[in-house]
Design a protein around this motif. Structure first.
Motif, mmCIF file in Angstrom:
data_model
loop_
_atom_site.group_PDB
_atom_site.id
_atom_site.type_symbol
_atom_site.label_atom_id
_atom_site.label_comp_id
_atom_site.label_asym_id
_atom_site.label_seq_id
_atom_site.Cartn_x
_atom_site.Cartn_y
_atom_site.Cartn_z
ATOM 1 N N UNK A 116 0.338 3.617 -6.956
ATOM 2 C CA UNK A 116 0.130 2.725 -5.749
ATOM 3 C C UNK A 116 -0.653 3.223 -4.952
ATOM 4 N N UNK A 117 -0.885 4.677 -4.668
ATOM 5 C CA UNK A 117 -1.819 5.214 -3.711
ATOM 6 C C UNK A 117 -3.280 5.013 -4.036
ATOM 7 N N UNK A 118 -3.546 5.105 -5.287
ATOM 8 C CA UNK A 118 -5.036 4.718 -5.826
ATOM 9 C C UNK A 118 -5.401 3.537 -5.772
ATOM 10 N N UNK A 119 -4.665 2.588 -5.658
ATOM 11 C CA UNK A 119 -4.686 0.988 -5.864
ATOM 12 C C UNK A 119 -5.734 0.652 -4.713
ATOM 13 N N UNK A 120 -6.460 -0.367 -4.766
ATOM 14 C CA UNK A 120 -7.425 -0.740 -3.746
ATOM 15 C C UNK A 120 -6.548 -1.554 -2.707
ATOM 16 N N UNK A 121 -6.760 -1.071 -1.231
ATOM 17 C CA UNK A 121 -5.977 -1.545 -0.332
ATOM 18 C C UNK A 121 -6.551 -2.670 0.438
ATOM 19 N N UNK A 122 -5.782 -3.842 0.002
ATOM 20 C CA UNK A 122 -6.445 -4.991 0.598
ATOM 21 C C UNK A 122 -6.114 -5.560 1.865
ATOM 22 N N UNK A 123 -6.980 -5.978 2.619
ATOM 23 C CA UNK A 123 -6.350 -6.786 3.760
ATOM 24 C C UNK A 123 -7.172 -7.971 3.796
ATOM 25 N N UNK A 124 -6.296 -9.098 3.612
ATOM 26 C CA UNK A 124 -6.954 -10.357 3.468
ATOM 27 C C UNK A 124 -7.793 -10.877 4.642
ATOM 28 N N UNK B 61 -0.840 -4.893 -0.993
ATOM 29 C CA UNK B 61 -0.947 -4.232 -2.257
ATOM 30 C C UNK B 61 -1.125 -2.655 -2.076
ATOM 31 N N UNK B 62 -1.040 -1.996 -2.801
ATOM 32 C CA UNK B 62 -1.369 -0.593 -2.863
ATOM 33 C C UNK B 62 -0.204 -0.082 -2.074
ATOM 34 N N UNK B 63 -0.498 1.024 -1.165
ATOM 35 C CA UNK B 63 0.649 1.829 -0.588
ATOM 36 C C UNK B 63 1.243 0.867 0.729
ATOM 37 N N UNK B 64 0.789 -0.230 0.927
ATOM 38 C CA UNK B 64 1.300 -1.072 2.113
ATOM 39 C C UNK B 64 2.454 -1.934 1.367
ATOM 40 N N UNK C 232 7.040 -1.489 1.743
ATOM 41 C CA UNK C 232 8.007 -2.554 1.682
ATOM 42 C C UNK C 232 8.859 -2.241 0.616
ATOM 43 N N UNK C 233 8.425 -1.824 -0.750
ATOM 44 C CA UNK C 233 9.310 -1.516 -1.759
ATOM 45 C C UNK C 233 10.257 -0.268 -1.290
ATOM 46 N N UNK C 234 9.580 0.815 -1.066
ATOM 47 C CA UNK C 234 10.499 2.036 -0.617
ATOM 48 C C UNK C 234 11.448 1.620 0.339
ATOM 49 N N UNK C 235 11.054 0.691 1.346
ATOM 50 C CA UNK C 235 11.890 0.388 2.438
ATOM 51 C C UNK C 235 13.112 -0.482 1.686
#
Lengths: 393, 102, 173, 729
Positions: A87-95, A251-254, A258-261
């Motif tokens: 999750x952390x190393x995935x690209x952090x996308x903001x549309x 995507x990624x850690x964002x 949500x998932x962790x929450x």
């Protein structure tokens, strides 16, 4: 007083003397220790969260007749770490079309709305964040922040599916909040306080509130599942219709937040189930040895969490209109009826012998439940009988 | 320990900002947002006076709660009116709703 | 010397004022509604500072959980005007600003006119005094505010029915 | 649980049952009757607990020795309107019979409405069930009774009715009493018109509602007067407060020379005249027989008509406020006259009725007349005693007659001859063999009604009324009531003989059938009370029996009053009279009717001559009202109110006003606007050119923008506030 009977106090005294030894003024040291406590509590919650990822995956697998993670570590217990690294190393996308600030705040708010719940959780006797005198309402307030994060995420993504998912989720959360508030009032009425410590203590001194309000615990569980947006009420995600709902663009850690929450939320509601209806940290010797109580508490919370998972992986998703109709036409009236019955019986019977009081509470709950089922049956019977004749026309 | 006047000044500021919002914003929903600010300003005063006055006299808090109820009712009816107007006239700009103009 | 509660108050007051200014000035209405949330949250903190814990939490539940969400819904349902990039203030905004300023000055003048009597500090909560149960008793006892409470609930019911009726899409029928 | 708490809760279960059934369970018959009967049972248990706790309190009823509790209800300025509950000896005994009869009626209704039977072939909601065809194991088709289509609705209404009665009984003030009173008024309307598809039931419901309304209006006036005179409606503060009573008795009301107390008592009593069907407002009660029989029992025995008498017993201290023991006051004389007259009047009518329920209806009116008459002559205990015993045996009789009708309907379904009226006593006969339980219980009820000596409850209570009349020397009342009692025994025996004795006069009566246990069990229970309840009130000096049981009822209920009433001295004369009339009437009835054959006219027809149709047509009272009240009313509303007042007078005035306004407008236009403004100012002087720009300029202020107006409003507010601040403060 030693570490085993009152760990928090011992730690606090030790830290205060330590900071004092460094020449720190007392108010400053106090603030510092409090902040440290907050950080530690959040850390514990998040570490637990990592563990929950493993549990969730393992349990799903078992429900589906699979083995689940079993490569990393014994029983795959270290599986969450590769997950997190991914999750952390995935690209952090903001549309492009997204409302950037809101888009980035939403996941934080989502996880934060869960973590602030931990402030009031009485994990064991003498181990808790704060003893808030409006804690039951505080839970609802934190839920309101969760609702806000969902709608922020859905709107800022600038995506139809995200917005639809957010609308659904908000509609569900606002509607199911009502039976939930009503059921939070049941322990409140029984104890005469909204403080979770007082509620737990009342169950330690008396009986678990499950025995006073079995129907109430059932309604609470149902509305909690709906609040969490878990199956059968996971309309917010609805992969087949709206792809992934409000967090489609994350995507990624964002997304990770949500998932962790969500996982932590489910676990925390398991904890609330335990506190409100199953005695909280109550168990043998829990009062003398708080760490034992914390163990019981986590065990009970995990049981609640397991029930939520059980429901999630057993019952299929229902339609949004059915879900709202179920709430407004069934759960809400029933919870109000139960509230009235509970209050009436409580006022009438509280001076009677204790076993009589418990028996009256329990029977009145069962009676109400039976009556509801009978009424529903008489209605559906008519509907069922009406169907064949309708087919003729 | 915070003196009463701090709350009163805060509330005055909030009230004036809300008033500006009500008077100056074009969008009907934004006007309602301004009304909310004004109501909150009033509530701060009520609660502050409760805290500084006789604690056993719950009038301040009770009034604040009734203001909550009124605010909720006002928003529900106000927003449904806005939506109804939007359906009819396809606008929520208060200036464009000038059927009553001479 | 400034103490902790004063720090908290000043921080939340700053939050309230800044957010409130944003509420009435930002163009994007969703942002305005979100700034409103932040204002209301600041007000909740002020209540907490005032030790009105029930009101603080109720503020979050009612305002943020219901009213703000309703605003956001309404903004989204009236999207055409949301997208317009035009000026969000009307022609008279200077007048409005002037009047608001006058109101503030007048209020400040009146408040300062009371002078030292307003520098009163909150009394300590008596030991064992539970403002929440006092509030509950005040709300439901006939000697207290049972009647206003009932009237408020009738008002809410009327608002519920009325808003459903007004917003109902009658064109469909 | 504290007794006061139980008392508060008594009306709750039936009320909840009403809402539950109406809102949720109306689809399920079994669930609805379970809830209804369960609620009645709960209230019954609560009532019994309260009653027996009351028995165990020493000096119950004196001073503070009652169960009472009240809460502030509505803030009215500085004071609070308080409502509350109280149980004193009077309400305790009333509660006792109310709880028993209501429970029995609920249970009975299950059987009466044919629970468990199949759905009818052609049954419609709003009509009595017509029967269903079933095929048995051998392929034979049978017609059997069918279940009531609106079964759930009946239990819902019955629940509300019971809630109303409980409210009335436990109330500690006249206001909540009135609330219960009106709830029952509504329920009687709903239940009498239960089979609303029958025009007769509809009319009867409207008649009952309208007639009782006449009384209620006066009662409300009485309440208003009482409230304005004393500032309270609480029993304790009025009826147990010598000062208030004295004050009321001393104040003149300026009406017919009555004291305020007398006038209030009479106004309230008019409410009773309506509710308890006293002459001249008795006309609704016989028609109310259109309702299902449990309703008749509910209204005419257990609840509503008893409520009327109960209220007069309640206000007894007010009624007798300026009475000093001997000569009756005006108010009391009025009450006594109406009661006595009603007693004899209704008894004569009952003699000539053929419908089994109509006989009972008139007998109810007559018996209520006995109680009212007793109250009018100051016999407090006797009236209360007769109220209780009458409730038991009259409920028994009504339920018994329902059972008979039910059995007859069975026969009608069997023969398929639907022209036979199952309620007409001339179609019956010989039912004692077919319906033994019904027969024996009905016999007990009938004997209690007639006052059969020693063993029945009715004897003791009626005897006490006659003894009171004798002891105080009210000869006219004594003679009239004795005659009424004779007639009572006569028509009761006539009814029993025609219904149960002899041989069946129709095929249907031959095929009549005993009813299910849900109907016969209530009969048996009530029969026990119809026999045994009299034993609690045997006068102390009664030969032989008097010493065995002390006069418990007298001492218990007597404690309700501030000054305990004294028991009348025993005298053999009234005893002889009541023995004579009871036994004589019964024998006479049996002798006259024992040999009646099918198709034979009433043996009384010949000896009575013209009197017989007069009695059979109820002294032509309905016709009298139709001619002297309804017709003039219709004429007034149609001709006077509508045609003359409304159309001519009021509309005429309005039209004149409109015409005048039109005329003024056109004159202004023609003689002022046109010549002066337009021509003179505008055209000739040229002011036109100044008006227009001014108007234009002003119209700019009218932007139609709400916020501009608001800015103006705020500015003006600020100016005004500044002015106030600067110049005033």
């Amino acid at each position: 007083m030693n570490f085993w009977t009152d760990p928090i106090k011992v730690l606090y005294d030790w830290l205060m003397s330590l900071f004092g030894g460094w020449g720190m003024a007392e108010p400053l040291a106090n603030t510092l220790v409090t902040l440290l406590g907050i950080v530690v509590l959040i850390t514990i919650a998040l570490v637990l969260d990592i563990f929950l990822v493993w549990i969730e995956r393992k349990v799903v697998a078992r429900f589906q007749g699979r083995l689940g993670p079993n490569r990393v570590g014994p029983f795959g217990i270290f599986q969450p770490f590769p997950d997190i690294i991914k999750l952390v190393i995935k690209e952090d996308i903001t549309p492009d079309g997204a409302d950037k600030v809101v888009f980035n705040i939403a996941p934080v708010l989502s996880a934060g709305s869960v973590i602030i719940l931990w402030a009031v959780l009485p994990i064991a006797s003498r181990i808790y964040g704060v003893d808030l005198n409006v804690a039951a309402l505080y839970i609802i307030a934190a839920g309101a922040l969760g609702t806000l994060s969902v709608i922020m995420a859905g709107w800022s993504s600038n995506n139809k599916y995200a917005l639809l998912g957010a609308f659904r989720q908000v509609a569900a959360m606002i509607s199911f909040e009502i039976p939930m508030v009503a059921m939070l009032l049941v322990p409140t009425i029984l104890v005469g306080s909204m403080s979770l410590n007082a509620i737990t203590q009342a169950q330690v001194d008396g009986v678990w509130f499950f025995w006073l309000s079995p129907l109430g615990s059932l309604i609470f569980a149902i509305s909690a599942i709906a609040e969490l947006g878990r199956s059968p009420f996971d309309l917010n995600e609805g992969e087949s219709e709206i792809v992934s709902g409000y967090h489609i663009e994350y995507s990624g850690m964002k997304f990770g937040w949500f998932y962790a929450g969500e996982l932590l939320h489910a676990f925390t509601f398991g904890g609330f189930m335990a506190i409100f209806f199953f005695g909280g940290w109550h168990g043998p010797w829990a009062e003398e040895y708080p760490l034992l109580g914390a163990f019981y508490f986590v065990l009970k919370a995990l049981f609640g969490y397991w029930v939520i998972m059980w429901v999630k992986y057993t019952v299929p998703r229902i339609r949004i209109d059915h879900m709202l109709a179920f709430n407004w036409k069934f759960l809400t009236p029933l919870s109000f009826a139960l509230l009235i019955v509970t209050a009436t019986v409580h006022v009438l019977m509280r001076d009677a012998a204790f076993w009589l009081y418990v028996a009256a509470m329990f029977t009145s709950n069962l009676l109400l439940g039976w009556l509801t089922v009978e009424i529903l049956r008489s209605y559906t019977r008519e509907k069922r009988e009406a169907v064949p004749s309708a087919a003729h026309h | 320990m915070i003196p009463l006047s701090w709350f009163l000044y805060l509330s005055a500021v909030l009230f004036s900002i809300g008033l500006y919002g009500v008077l100056a914003r074009k969008n009907a929903i934004a006007i309602l947002l301004g009304v909310e600010l004004m109501l909150n300003a009033v509530n701060i005063n009520l609660v502050a006076f409760w805290r500084m006055g006789n604690l056993a006299l719950m009038t301040g808090q009770v009034f604040a709660i009734i203001v909550f109820a009124v605010a909720a009712a006002e928003v529900a009816v106000g927003l449904s009116l806005v939506i109804s107007v939007y359906r009819r006239h396809n606008t929520v700009i208060a200036d464009e709703l000038n059927l009553m103009k001479w | 010397m400034i103490d902790a509660s004063q720090v908290i108050f000043l921080l939340s007051a700053g939050l309230i004022v800044v957010s409130a200014v944003m509420v009435v000035s930002v163009r994007n209405l969703v942002h305005a509604a979100l700034w409103l949330v932040s204002t209301l949250f600041g007000v909740a903190v002020v209540y907490a500072v005032l030790e009105a814990s029930f009101l603080a939490v109720a503020q979050v539940v009612v305002y943020i959980g219901a009213i703000a969400i309703m605003f956001i819904f309404a903004v989204m349902l009236t999207r055409r005007d949301l997208l317009s990039k035009s000026e969000q203030t009307n022609a008279n905004w200077v007048w409005a600003l002037g009047l608001a300023a006058i109101v503030f000055v007048a209020l400040a003048f009146i408040i300062s006119g009371y002078g030292a009597s307003l520098n009163r500090l909150p009394a300590a909560m008596p030991e064992g005094y539970d403002p929440i149960s006092a509030l509950g008793n005040a709300l439901v006892s006939p000697e207290g505010f049972a009647l206003p409470f009932e009237v408020a609930s009738v008002l809410l019911l009327a608002a519920l029915v009325g808003s459903v009726y007004v917003a109902l899409n009658k064109a469909k029928e | 649980m504290a007794t006061e708490t139980i008392v508060w809760l008594l009306p709750l279960p039936p009320l909840l049952a009403f809402f539950l059934i109406v809102l949720f369970t109306n689809k399920s018959k079994a669930l609805s009757h379970s809830i209804g009967v369960g609620a009645a049972l709960l209230s019954f248990v609560g009532s019994m607990v309260v009653f027996f706790r009351a028995l165990s309190v020493e000096h119950f009823g004196e001073g503070e020795h009652i169960f009472a509790s009240s809460i502030p209800w509505l803030p009215t300025g500085d004071t609070f309107l308080r409502v509350g509950v109280q149980i004193d000896p009077l309400s305790a005994v009333v509660l006792f019979f109310v709880a028993w009869t209501i429970l029995m009626i609920f249970l009975y209704s299950v059987g009466y409405h044919n629970f468990g039977q199949p759905k009818g072939d052609h049954d419609h909601p709003g009509l009595p069930p017509h029967g269903a065809t079933v095929t048995d194991a051998h392929g034979h088709k049978h017609t059997v009774l069918s279940v009531e289509p609106m079964y759930s609705r009946f239990f819902a209404f019955l629940g509300l009715f019971a809630a109303g009665m409980y409210t009335l009984v436990i109330s500690d003030n006249l206001l909540t009493l009135f609330v219960g009173w009106e709830i029952m008024g509504l329920c009687s309307y709903l239940l009498i018109g239960f089979w609303y598809a029958k025009p007769s039931a509809r009319n009867a419901a409207i008649k009952a509602f309208m007639t009782t309304r006449v009384g209620d209006v006066f009662m409300l006036l009485g309440l208003a007067y009482l409230y304005s005179a004393t500032g309270t409606l609480s029993y304790r503060e009025i009826f147990y407060n010598q000062e208030v009573l004295h004050h009321l008795a001393e104040t003149s009301s300026h009406v017919f020379g009555l004291s305020a107390a007398g006038l209030i008592a009479l106004l309230l009593f008019i409410g009773t005249i309506g509710k308890s069907a006293q002459w001249p407002l008795h006309i609704w009660l016989p028609d109310a027989m259109e309702g299902p029989t449990p309703v008749s029992a509910m209204i005419h025995a257990a609840t509503m008509v008893s409520a009327g008498v109960y209220m007069v017993i309640r206000i007894f201290p007010l009624l007798t406020a300026d009475w000093h023991g001997h000569d009756l006051t005006t108010a009391m004389s009025v009450v006594a006259f109406i009661g006595t007259f009603t007693a004899i009047f209704a008894a004569t009518i009952a003699v000539a009725q053929n419908d089994i329920k109509k006989v009972l209806a008139y007998s109810t009116i007559s018996q209520l007349g006995f109680m009212i008459s007793a109250l009018g002559m100051g016999a407090y205990i006797a009236a209360a005693f007769h109220l209780v015993t009458h409730a038991f045996f009259k409920a028994l009789l009504f339920l018994g007659s329902g059972s008979v009708i039910h059995g007859m309907e069975h026969g009608v379904l069997h023969t398929g001859n639907h022209h036979v009226d199952p309620q007409d006593m001339w179609n019956m006969g010989g039912l004692r063999k077919k319906m033994p339980i019904t027969f024996w219980t009905f016999l007990i009820g009938g004997f209690a009604l007639s006052g059969f000596p020693l063993v029945t409850a009715g004897f003791w209570s009626k005897d006490e009324i006659l003894a009171d009349a004798f002891a105080h020397g009210h000869w006219a009342i004594l003679i009239t009531l004795s005659t009424a009692a004779l007639l009572t025994a006569f028509y009761t025996m006539r009814q029993i003989t025609l219904t149960f004795l002899g041989e069946p006069r129709t095929k249907e009566a031959e095929h009549a059938h005993e009813t299910p246990w849900t109907m016969t069990l209530p009969l048996a229970v009530l029969a026990v009370f119809a026999l045994g309840y009299g034993w609690v009130g045997i006068p102390e000096h009664f030969p032989g029996l008097g010493g065995l049981l002390p006069n418990w009822f007298h001492h218990f209920v007597g404690a309700t009053l501030l000054e305990h009433p004294e028991a009348v001295e025993f005298s053999p004369i009234p005893l002889g009279i009541s023995l004579l009339v009871a036994l004589g009437g019964l024998t006479l009835g049996w002798l006259v009717y024992k040999d009646v054959k099918a198709g034979q006219p009433d043996p009384l027809q010949k000896p009575l001559g013209v009197l017989y149709p007069f009695l059979q047509n109820k002294w032509y009272f309905d016709e009298f009202y139709a001619f002297f009240v309804i017709k003039p009313m219709t004429w007034i509303s149609e001709e006077f109110s509508y045609k003359w007042m409304d159309r001519q007078l009021i509309d005429g005035i309005l039209h004149t006003v409109a015409q005048t306004a039109l005329w003024i407008g056109s004159s202004l236009r023609n003689y002022f606007d046109k010549p002066i403004i337009n021509e003179l100012l505008g055209d000739k002087l040229g002011a036109y050119w100044t008006f227009q720009p001014a108007g234009r300029a002003l119209s700019k202020a009218q932007t139609g923008r709400v916020q501009s107006y608001l800015i103006g409003a705020v500015a003006v507010f600020l100016l005004v506030a500044a002015a106030l601040y600067l110049f005033i403060f």
